[in-house]
Design a protein around this motif. Structure first.
Motif, PDB file in Angstrom:
ATOM      1  N   PRO A  47     -11.780  29.537 -36.024  1.00 54.39           N
ATOM      2  CA  PRO A  47     -11.354  28.993 -34.611  1.00 54.39           C
ATOM      3  C   PRO A  47     -11.054  29.893 -33.535  1.00 54.39           C
ATOM      4  CG  PRO A  47     -10.310  28.060 -36.716  1.00 54.39           C
ATOM      5  CD  PRO A  47     -11.231  29.091 -37.190  1.00 54.39           C
ATOM      6  N   GLU A  48     -10.499  31.095 -34.011  1.00 57.28           N
ATOM      7  CA  GLU A  48      -9.926  31.925 -33.199  1.00 57.28           C
ATOM      8  C   GLU A  48     -11.079  32.633 -32.185  1.00 57.28           C
ATOM      9  OE1 GLU A  48      -8.074  36.430 -32.741  1.00 57.28           O
ATOM     10  OE2 GLU A  48      -7.457  34.954 -34.473  1.00 57.28           O
ATOM     11  N   THR A  49     -12.439  32.840 -33.077  1.00 54.29           N
ATOM     12  CA  THR A  49     -13.534  33.345 -32.325  1.00 54.29           C
ATOM     13  C   THR A  49     -14.018  32.089 -31.368  1.00 54.29           C
ATOM     14  OG1 THR A  49     -13.922  34.719 -34.100  1.00 54.29           O
ATOM     15  CG2 THR A  49     -15.871  34.227 -32.505  1.00 54.29           C
ATOM     16  N   MET A  55     -13.249  29.971 -24.249  1.00 55.61           N
ATOM     17  CA  MET A  55     -12.397  30.349 -22.878  1.00 55.61           C
ATOM     18  C   MET A  55     -13.007  31.171 -21.778  1.00 55.61           C
ATOM     19  SD  MET A  55      -9.986  28.358 -23.001  1.00 55.61           S
ATOM     20  CE  MET A  55      -9.875  27.103 -24.301  1.00 55.61           C
ATOM     21  N   THR A  56     -13.823  32.249 -22.115  1.00 53.64           N
ATOM     22  CA  THR A  56     -14.686  32.974 -21.391  1.00 53.64           C
ATOM     23  C   THR A  56     -15.698  32.611 -20.616  1.00 53.64           C
ATOM     24  OG1 THR A  56     -16.250  33.737 -23.174  1.00 53.64           O
ATOM     25  CG2 THR A  56     -14.219  34.887 -22.950  1.00 53.64           C
TER      26      THR A  56
END
Length: 83
Positions: A47-49, A55-56
């Motif tokens: 999930p973090e990745t 977001m980028t």
């Protein structure tokens, strides 16, 4: 008139009888390759990745996703107002 015939055989026997090719080796190779690819990409599914990569992409991506979600919630089609 109705006639029922029951034939008991293994999948290999049925394949041979019908003249179909034996693809067990190809299937094993395909499953092995898919397993390798999944193992190599597991870190990208965290999930973090995922959030960092999403977001980028900037605000336009977020607007596009929110628009799609709004359309899906409204049950509308993706018709354009432009003619």
């Amino acid at each position: 008139m109705k006639v029922n015939i029951n034939i008991e055989c293994t999948p290999e026997e049925a394949r041979t009888f019908m003249g179909l090719p034996d693809v067990t080796g190809l299937n094993a190779q395909l499953v092995e390759e898919m397993g390798k690819r999944m193992s190599n990409n597991m870190d990208a599914m965290e999930p973090e990745t995922l959030m960092r990569s999403w977001m980028t992409m900037g605000g336009e991506w977020q607007k596009h996703v929110m628009g799609l979600m709004g359309q899906a919630a409204a049950g509308g089609s993706a018709k354009s107002d432009k003619s």
